[in-house]
Scaffold this motif. Sequence first.
Motif, PDB file in Angstrom:
ATOM      1  N   TYR A 235       0.816  -1.206   0.000  1.00 42.84           N
ATOM      2  CA  TYR A 235       0.000   0.000   0.000  1.00 42.84           C
ATOM      3  C   TYR A 235       0.858   1.267   0.000  1.00 42.84           C
ATOM      4  CZ  TYR A 235      -3.734  -3.167   1.712  1.00 42.84           C
ATOM      5  OH  TYR A 235      -4.635  -4.184   1.894  1.00 42.84           O
ATOM      6  N   ARG A 236       2.157   1.126   0.244  1.00 38.87           N
ATOM      7  CA  ARG A 236       3.036   2.290   0.273  1.00 38.87           C
ATOM      8  C   ARG A 236       3.034   3.002  -1.080  1.00 38.87           C
ATOM      9  NH1 ARG A 236       8.743   0.123   2.574  1.00 38.87           N
ATOM     10  NH2 ARG A 236       9.405   1.830   1.183  1.00 38.87           N
ATOM     11  N   GLU A 237       3.036   4.320  -1.038  1.00 38.95           N
ATOM     12  CA  GLU A 237       3.069   5.089  -2.281  1.00 38.95           C
ATOM     13  C   GLU A 237       4.327   4.772  -3.089  1.00 38.95           C
ATOM     14  OE1 GLU A 237       2.928   9.775  -3.755  1.00 38.95           O
ATOM     15  OE2 GLU A 237       2.425   9.241  -1.683  1.00 38.95           O
ATOM     16  N   ASP A 238       5.417   4.496  -2.377  1.00 42.56           N
ATOM     17  CA  ASP A 238       6.698   4.256  -3.046  1.00 42.56           C
ATOM     18  C   ASP A 238       7.021   2.771  -3.176  1.00 42.56           C
ATOM     19  OD1 ASP A 238       7.174   3.607  -0.374  1.00 42.56           O
ATOM     20  OD2 ASP A 238       9.205   4.470  -0.368  1.00 42.56           O
TER      21      ASP A 238
ATOM     22  N   CYS B  87      -2.913  -3.945  -4.262  1.00 40.05           N
ATOM     23  CA  CYS B  87      -1.654  -4.682  -4.410  1.00 40.05           C
ATOM     24  C   CYS B  87      -1.238  -4.852  -5.871  1.00 40.05           C
ATOM     25  CB  CYS B  87      -1.779  -6.075  -3.781  1.00 40.05           C
ATOM     26  SG  CYS B  87      -2.149  -6.101  -2.017  1.00 40.05           S
ATOM     27  N   ASP B  88      -2.123  -4.526  -6.813  1.00 35.99           N
ATOM     28  CA  ASP B  88      -1.889  -4.900  -8.207  1.00 35.99           C
ATOM     29  C   ASP B  88      -0.625  -4.280  -8.788  1.00 35.99           C
ATOM     30  OD1 ASP B  88      -4.049  -6.553  -8.251  1.00 35.99           O
ATOM     31  OD2 ASP B  88      -5.372  -5.178  -9.341  1.00 35.99           O
TER      32      ASP B  88
ATOM     33  N   LEU C 273      -1.125 -15.017  -7.414  1.00 34.86           N
ATOM     34  CA  LEU C 273      -0.894 -16.116  -8.350  1.00 34.86           C
ATOM     35  C   LEU C 273      -1.431 -15.773  -9.744  1.00 34.86           C
ATOM     36  CD1 LEU C 273      -1.880 -18.969  -5.906  1.00 34.86           C
ATOM     37  CD2 LEU C 273       0.407 -18.624  -6.855  1.00 34.86           C
ATOM     38  N   GLU C 274      -2.541 -15.059  -9.791  1.00 32.16           N
ATOM     39  CA  GLU C 274      -3.120 -14.675 -11.070  1.00 32.16           C
ATOM     40  C   GLU C 274      -2.247 -13.681 -11.827  1.00 32.16           C
ATOM     41  OE1 GLU C 274      -6.910 -13.345  -9.787  1.00 32.16           O
ATOM     42  OE2 GLU C 274      -7.679 -15.381  -9.448  1.00 32.16           O
ATOM     43  N   HIS C 275      -1.329 -13.030 -11.104  1.00 30.29           N
ATOM     44  CA  HIS C 275      -0.355 -12.153 -11.759  1.00 30.29           C
ATOM     45  C   HIS C 275       0.864 -12.934 -12.247  1.00 30.29           C
ATOM     46  CE1 HIS C 275      -2.671  -8.771 -10.112  1.00 30.29           C
ATOM     47  NE2 HIS C 275      -1.932  -7.970 -10.859  1.00 30.29           N
TER      48      HIS C 275
ATOM     49  N   ALA D 126       0.080  -9.070  10.525  1.00 33.01           N
ATOM     50  CA  ALA D 126       0.912  -8.171  11.321  1.00 33.01           C
ATOM     51  C   ALA D 126       1.228  -6.879  10.593  1.00 33.01           C
ATOM     52  CB  ALA D 126       2.216  -8.874  11.707  1.00 33.01           C
ATOM     53  N   MET D 127       1.052  -6.859   9.275  1.00 29.44           N
ATOM     54  CA  MET D 127       1.376  -5.668   8.499  1.00 29.44           C
ATOM     55  C   MET D 127       0.145  -4.920   8.021  1.00 29.44           C
ATOM     56  SD  MET D 127       4.498  -7.057   6.121  1.00 29.44           S
ATOM     57  CE  MET D 127       6.111  -7.414   6.805  1.00 29.44           C
ATOM     58  N   GLY D 128      -1.046  -5.549   8.136  1.00 29.27           N
ATOM     59  CA  GLY D 128      -2.262  -4.904   7.649  1.00 29.27           C
ATOM     60  C   GLY D 128      -2.390  -4.990   6.144  1.00 29.27           C
ATOM     61  N   ILE D 129      -2.031  -6.160   5.570  1.00 27.74           N
ATOM     62  CA  ILE D 129      -2.090  -6.349   4.115  1.00 27.74           C
ATOM     63  C   ILE D 129      -3.233  -7.308   3.765  1.00 27.74           C
ATOM     64  CG2 ILE D 129      -0.882  -7.226   2.073  1.00 27.74           C
ATOM     65  CD1 ILE D 129       1.756  -6.647   3.542  1.00 27.74           C
ATOM     66  N   ASP D 130      -4.089  -6.889   2.830  1.00 29.17           N
ATOM     67  CA  ASP D 130      -5.061  -7.799   2.230  1.00 29.17           C
ATOM     68  C   ASP D 130      -4.517  -8.205   0.870  1.00 29.17           C
ATOM     69  OD1 ASP D 130      -7.101  -9.146   0.991  1.00 29.17           O
ATOM     70  OD2 ASP D 130      -8.586  -7.538   1.178  1.00 29.17           O
ATOM     71  N   PRO D 131      -3.947  -9.411   0.737  1.00 28.98           N
ATOM     72  CA  PRO D 131      -3.332  -9.806  -0.535  1.00 28.98           C
ATOM     73  C   PRO D 131      -4.306  -9.869  -1.707  1.00 28.98           C
ATOM     74  CG  PRO D 131      -2.590 -11.239   1.256  1.00 28.98           C
ATOM     75  CD  PRO D 131      -3.752 -10.440   1.785  1.00 28.98           C
ATOM     76  N   SER D 132      -5.625  -9.869  -1.424  1.00 28.98           N
ATOM     77  CA  SER D 132      -6.607  -9.921  -2.508  1.00 28.98           C
ATOM     78  C   SER D 132      -7.057  -8.538  -2.953  1.00 28.98           C
ATOM     79  CB  SER D 132      -7.829 -10.729  -2.069  1.00 28.98           C
ATOM     80  OG  SER D 132      -8.579 -10.023  -1.087  1.00 28.98           O
ATOM     81  N   SER D 133      -6.515  -7.502  -2.347  1.00 29.41           N
ATOM     82  CA  SER D 133      -6.956  -6.142  -2.654  1.00 29.41           C
ATOM     83  C   SER D 133      -6.342  -5.650  -3.963  1.00 29.41           C
ATOM     84  CB  SER D 133      -6.543  -5.196  -1.519  1.00 29.41           C
ATOM     85  OG  SER D 133      -6.765  -3.847  -1.891  1.00 29.41           O
ATOM     86  N   ALA D 134      -7.130  -4.873  -4.700  1.00 33.01           N
ATOM     87  CA  ALA D 134      -6.628  -4.258  -5.930  1.00 33.01           C
ATOM     88  C   ALA D 134      -5.492  -3.291  -5.645  1.00 33.01           C
ATOM     89  CB  ALA D 134      -7.767  -3.541  -6.646  1.00 33.01           C
TER      90      ALA D 134
END
Length: 412
Positions: free
Chosen positions: A181-184, A216-217, A258-260, A206-214
């Motif tokens: 989610y970081r801008e950089d 992350c694309d 995986l789809e990527h 622990a990091m607040g990441i949703d790996p299915s979120s757009a």
Amino acid sequence: MNHRRRFLWAACGIGGAALAGFAVQRSLALFNNCQAQLPPVPAVDHLIRTAWAGVDSSQFLDCHVHLVGTGDSGSGIEVNPDMESLFHPMQYAQRLFYLNAGCVHDAPGRIDDSYVERLQNLVDGLQPGARLLLFAFDRFHTAAGRPDPERSSFYTPNAYAQAVARRHPRYFWWAASIHPYREDCVEALALAVEGGARAVKWLPPAMGIDPSSARCDRFYAALARHGLPLISHAGEEKAVHGGDQEALGNPLLLRRALEHGLRVVVAHCASLGSAVDLDRGANGPRVACFNLFSRMMGEARYEKLLFADISALTQRNRSVEMLRLLIERSEWHPRLLNGSDYPLPGIVPLILPADFAARGMLPQSAVAVLETIRQHNPLLFDFVLKRHLSSRGLHFAPAIFETRTFFERATA
């Protein structure tokens, strides 16, 4: 006050929960003695020699090693104040066990350096050519991509992991940790690749990441361009506190990566906890995370993309039947990678060889020998134990412990 006495004080406030729910026998030593040289005992030499038989040590890369400390070397490492406070005794007790497991509990003022020196000492106790993959660890970030130190258990900068690997290339490779989610995030990934990173490590809860979120694309696209694998925890997390365990630890969320076309390594084979079966909708039934992971391993489209590491599987909070299944599923072995989850193998109550001997998975004669090895070298203990485990006459294949090629391919 020394760390051991401070631990006992903390334990008084939480009773039997001091070891995260483990019932510890009185006769069991709680702490690693942090000795160095293995004793010249024929039984020790024999067990180690037979463990290495068939394994090419020049291809040995422990792919799950935590690089931790306190920041006392100017490393930039940050530790949540809760880990230092007796007002949060569970996290405080965990910290002391981690420090002891890494043999830095008696090194005030140079904990960072002592931790790295201890790792070098342990690698010297393996066979020539063996290396470790050291993990950086990014902070918890909000949905807006801003770091949130209060919700971050700890932080190990990429720059520090890179510097340690660069100073000691005979011992270490490193994996970056970058919140998507970081801008950089894309720029940070390019910098990490330039610095020799071999993978990216996430611990979503622990990091607040949703790996299915757009969100992350763009990071997934960049990761695919660079060819690095993603090592991501899945399932419930016991060692590090953070965000939504149930939602963010669901292994099915990794389908988007995986789809990527990314190679994804599921840490610990998603061996703890349960999650919603999202394949049956947002209101689907709860299913063991390991079963969801197993379903994905069975899908032909992921055969060359989905992998897993076998770190932590011998810990007492994991199912023995699950471990048996992984040993017996030989068709999965080409997709399994060895990792130790160091420093956890050095926490004595977490792994009991006697339990495996009682279940017929380990020769009784190996129990005392393994305990001796652990007191001198927890990394060697983890490796030798896994190599001697069996189920219905089957063992983990030697190739599982030859993981270097997997990460070399990432930077070719």
